[in-house]
Design an enzyme around this catalytic site. Structure first.
Site, PDB file in Angstrom:
ATOM      1  N   TYR A 118      39.202 -24.616  36.177  1.00 25.89           N
ATOM      2  CA  TYR A 118      39.284 -25.822  37.021  1.00 25.89           C
ATOM      3  C   TYR A 118      39.504 -27.082  36.182  1.00 25.89           C
ATOM      4  O   TYR A 118      39.184 -27.113  34.990  1.00 25.89           O
ATOM      5  CB  TYR A 118      38.042 -25.949  37.915  1.00 25.89           C
ATOM      6  N   HIS A 119      40.058 -28.102  36.790  1.00 29.20           N
ATOM      7  CA  HIS A 119      40.367 -29.347  36.078  1.00 29.20           C
ATOM      8  C   HIS A 119      40.513 -30.475  37.090  1.00 29.20           C
ATOM      9  O   HIS A 119      40.951 -30.259  38.215  1.00 29.20           O
ATOM     10  CB  HIS A 119      41.635 -29.203  35.237  1.00 29.20           C
ATOM     11  N   LEU A 120      40.115 -31.648  36.656  1.00 26.66           N
ATOM     12  CA  LEU A 120      40.190 -32.846  37.488  1.00 26.66           C
ATOM     13  C   LEU A 120      41.453 -33.615  37.107  1.00 26.66           C
ATOM     14  O   LEU A 120      41.651 -33.941  35.932  1.00 26.66           O
ATOM     15  CB  LEU A 120      38.948 -33.715  37.243  1.00 26.66           C
TER      16      LEU A 120
END
Ligand code: ZN
Length: 162
Positions: A118-120
């Site tokens: 996951y990554h923002l």
């Protein structure tokens, strides 16, 4: 949110899956510039998106390979939020965007390109950017190359304290 027309992302979508997660490769990399990494924190690292939606499109990802923030310690989420604030601050100083899109796409159903790490996303936006981001004959017209963007942002992140 208006969709930006970014056909260079097609290359990403259609390129064969790499053996090892690209975010894990970036997290471990010694050569920060070639992997576009700008900062490493205790739980997260910041890098430029190789297939950006706009100039200065950053991502904040956990160092650990996890597919959801629920699998990271709460401290990782706290650090990610603090780093997001720093990214907004730095991008505002450097590029004076008119706004931002900030968010996560979780899972392939959520639109994640890399759905197992996951990554923002921190995407600076300008009024009219859906117009100037158009392309001619598949050639991308992002004003700066990724290497130039990395060079410009690097000094701001080298001394980042929080
Ligand atoms: Zn990974």
């Amino acid at each position: 949110m208006k969709n930006l027309w970014t056909p260079w992302r097609f290359k990403y979508i259609t390129s064969p899956k790499e053996e090892r997660c690209v975010l894990c490769q970036a997290a471990d990399s010694i050569d920060l510039k070639s992997t576009l990494v700008l900062f490493r924190g205790k739980y997260n690292f910041i890098l430029l998106n190789r297939y950006p939606y706009s100039n200065g499109h950053l991502m904040i990802a956990p160092v650990d390979h996890e597919n959801s923030p629920l699998k990271s310690p709460i401290e990782a989420s706290t650090e990610q939020s603090i780093l997001a604030r720093k990214c907004i601050e730095i991008l505002t100083d450097v590029y004076q965007p008119h706004g931002f899109n900030i968010g996560m796409n979780l899972g392939s159903a959520g639109g994640a390109g890399i759905d197992d790490h996951y990554h923002l996303h921190i995407v600076p936006r300008w009024i009219g950017d859906t117009n100037y981001m158009t392309t001619v004959s598949g050639t991308r017209l992002i004003p700066q190359s990724l290497e130039e963007t990395w060079e410009i942002l690097n000094p701001y992140f080298i001394d980042l304290k929080f």
